[in-house]
Design a protein around this motif. Structure first.
Motif, short mmCIF file in Angstrom:
data_model
loop_
_atom_site.label_atom_id
_atom_site.label_comp_id
_atom_site.label_asym_id
_atom_site.label_seq_id
_atom_site.Cartn_x
_atom_site.Cartn_y
_atom_site.Cartn_z
N UNK A 279 40.30 37.40 26.98
CA UNK A 279 40.41 36.92 28.15
C UNK A 279 39.27 37.16 29.04
N UNK A 280 38.76 35.88 29.89
CA UNK A 280 37.75 36.12 30.67
C UNK A 280 38.00 35.38 31.91
N UNK A 281 37.57 36.08 33.07
CA UNK A 281 37.73 35.19 34.32
C UNK A 281 36.40 35.38 34.91
N UNK A 282 35.93 34.22 35.97
CA UNK A 282 34.86 34.37 36.73
C UNK A 282 35.26 34.02 37.99
N UNK A 283 35.51 35.01 38.81
CA UNK A 283 36.05 34.90 40.05
C UNK A 283 34.95 34.88 41.28
N UNK A 284 33.77 35.18 40.85
CA UNK A 284 32.58 35.16 41.74
C UNK A 284 31.48 34.78 41.11
N UNK A 285 30.52 34.10 41.71
CA UNK A 285 29.20 33.42 41.12
C UNK A 285 28.52 34.63 40.20
N UNK A 286 28.36 35.97 40.56
CA UNK A 286 27.57 36.70 39.76
C UNK A 286 28.49 37.45 39.04
N UNK A 287 29.64 37.32 39.15
CA UNK A 287 30.70 38.32 38.21
C UNK A 287 31.64 37.87 37.19
N UNK A 288 31.54 38.17 36.24
CA UNK A 288 32.56 37.87 35.02
C UNK A 288 33.36 39.07 34.78
N UNK A 289 34.60 39.15 34.53
CA UNK A 289 35.31 40.25 33.74
C UNK A 289 36.17 39.49 32.48
N UNK A 290 36.03 40.77 31.68
CA UNK A 290 36.55 40.37 30.34
C UNK A 290 37.53 41.47 29.81
N UNK A 291 38.56 41.07 29.03
CA UNK A 291 39.57 41.85 28.40
C UNK A 291 39.43 42.00 26.96
N UNK A 292 39.69 42.92 26.30
CA UNK A 292 39.77 42.93 24.76
C UNK A 292 40.64 43.54 24.07
N UNK A 293 40.64 43.40 22.84
CA UNK A 293 41.70 44.13 21.87
C UNK A 293 40.93 45.58 21.64
N UNK A 294 39.67 45.83 22.35
CA UNK A 294 39.18 47.16 22.07
C UNK A 294 39.79 48.14 23.19
N UNK A 295 40.75 47.57 23.91
CA UNK A 295 41.44 48.41 24.96
C UNK A 295 40.57 48.48 26.32
N UNK A 296 39.50 47.77 26.45
CA UNK A 296 38.82 47.79 27.72
C UNK A 296 38.70 46.45 28.34
N UNK A 297 38.70 46.77 29.70
CA UNK A 297 38.33 45.80 30.65
C UNK A 297 36.56 45.94 31.05
N UNK A 298 35.69 44.77 31.23
CA UNK A 298 34.38 45.17 31.64
C UNK A 298 33.96 44.14 32.53
N UNK A 299 33.14 44.53 33.20
CA UNK A 299 32.57 43.65 34.44
C UNK A 299 31.16 43.47 34.15
N UNK A 300 30.78 42.06 34.35
CA UNK A 300 29.32 41.55 33.79
C UNK A 300 28.87 41.06 34.91
N UNK A 301 27.39 41.27 35.02
CA UNK A 301 26.52 40.30 35.97
C UNK A 301 26.36 38.92 35.16
#
Length: 435
Positions: A279-301
């Motif tokens: 799963x990926x979401x893009x709530x703000x122009x510079x911020x993306x969040x992702x969820x994975x089967x590796x058990x993690x949620x990550x925030x990306x620039x």
């Protein structure tokens, strides 16, 4: 007789609802064993005494920032509130669907839905097709071309039209994304078949999730190849697209096939996940969040591709969404029945700030209400869609309109919940009133 059940509690009913639903805020004594239904009956009686034409309706009650979901004497004990004080109870309209609309049939599992446009619903199906539904009732366009199940769909220009048309993007198990445009001036009859005007290949395995940035200029995609890719939308219909493109003849049975299609490449690739990016979401122009089967949620620039925050929850994750106060809370669900909510603004702790555990199987989707800080929905392989409020651990409502596992869910028009499942139908639960 039980002493708790025989005593009374002094309460004052207050509300932010408009005057026809506003009772006099006078302190009155009520039985301590009353819960929300009994309290709702009292408020309806007070309203009926002031307005003979009042129609009784269910209410929920908030005290000290929490919804009352137990008898008053138990609530006072749990919160450490003295029974001697006057308890102020704010009443709000109960949040629950009032009507089940006619379900929309599909030819296979309904795996994706986007309810962000008030006039159209967009669905993705395991038959490889995406469909446009006018007013949630009539299929007006069928989006063709994928050679595998459609796993994710999104309107690009959301609720706004450009020259009488809307643009959408779809992702599929065939490892590609496709861009479509359709005319919003609908003529009744057989659904119009539409081919993509641009194909975005590049993932080496199934595309699992897509999201559009707030400016509607970029798309990000998460895949079973463990990567996130970014794609430019700008100039997608022009030969001189900034993205490297090549023309390709279209092999389609569409009634009005385009002569050719553009094929684009990703502008960047983010790497870091060790398993499927579900799963990926893009709530703000510079911020993306992702969820994975590796058990993690990550925030990306989004500009640099740098990972800026990483949280592990110990479970394979299927879904992710941002919402709540300032759209700063993260809800996620996966390989257990618990919907968890985190607040990344709180440093030093990775513990969820809320947990909801009324489902009985894996959670497949979660979605915050577009205009409420408190409300969100979840769907599950247990066949249910549940409505939640952060102010109570119990679900506000459980929608049982599916006969098999539910694969996707979204809000529509602010007052309806749409969900698709393995029973090959899209269900619409309407009349959800959220103040």
């Amino acid at each position: 007789m039980d002493d708790d059940a025989s005593r009374q509690v002094r309460v004052r009913f207050v509300t932010k609802l408009p005057p026809p639903l506003r009772a006099q805020p006078t302190a009155i004594a009520v039985p301590a064993e009353l819960s929300r239904m009994g309290l709702s009956e009292i408020v309806n009686r007070l309203l009926l005494s002031a307005e003979p034409d009042h129609q009784a309706q269910p209410f929920d009650f908030i005290a000290d920032g929490e919804l009352v979901r137990m008898p008053l004497h138990q609530f006072l004990l749990a919160k450490g509130i003295s029974a001697e004080r006057v308890l102020e109870l704010e009443y709000v309209k109960a949040v629950a669907p009032k009507k089940q609309e006619q379900p929309l049939p599909h030819d296979d599992w309904v795996s994706a839905v986007d309810g962000s446009n008030p006039s159209f619903l967009l669905t993705g199906c395991y038959d490889g097709l995406a469909r446009i539904w006018k007013d949630g009732a009539v299929c007006t366009q069928v989006l063709e071309g994928h050679r595998g199940a459609v796993t994710s769909v999104s309107f690009i220009n959301k609720g706004t039209e450009t020259d009488g048309s809307l643009h959408v993007v779809t992702g599929s198990k065939d490892r590609s994304l496709r861009l479509f445009k359709f005319d919003t001036s609908v003529t009744m009859g057989s659904p119009k078949q539409i081919g993509a005007y641009k194909i975005l290949p590049g993932h080496s395995l199934s595309v699992q999730s897509i999201a559009v940035d707030p400016s509607h200029n970029m798309i990000c995609s998460g895949s079973w190849d463990n990567t996130i890719k970014l794609w430019a939308i700008e100039g997608s219909e022009e030969d001189g697209d900034a993205v490297s493109v090549k023309k390709r003849r279209m092999n389609s049975d569409a009634s009005e096939p385009e002569d050719s299609q553009l094929e684009g490449s990703a502008s960047s690739t983010f790497q870091g996940h060790a398993q499927c990016v579900s799963s990926v979401v893009w709530p703000e122009q510079r911020t993306i969040y992702s969820a994975s089967w590796d058990h993690s949620v990550r925030q990306w620039d989004a500009q640099t591709g740098r990972e800026t925050w990483n949280m592990s929850c110990g479970k394979a994750l299927n879904c992710l969404d941002c919402g709540g106060e300032g759209s700063s809370l993260i809800a996620a669900g996966g390989s257990d029945p618990v919907l968890r909510v985190w607040d990344p603004r709180k440093p030093g702790t990775l513990a969820p700030v809320f947990q909801f555990s009324s489902h009985s199987s894996w959670i497949s989707a979660c979605k915050w209400h577009p205009s409420s800080w408190y409300h969100l929905i979840s769907s599950s392989f247990d066949g249910k869609v549940m409505l939640w409020d952060l102010r109570t651990a119990w679900p506000l409502a459980s929608v049982d309109s599916h006969t098999e596992k539910v694969l996707c869910a979204d809000w529509w028009k602010g007052d309806s919940v749409v969900s698709g499942g393995a029973d090959s139908k899209l269900c619409i639960s309407s009349g959800v009133e959220i103040a």
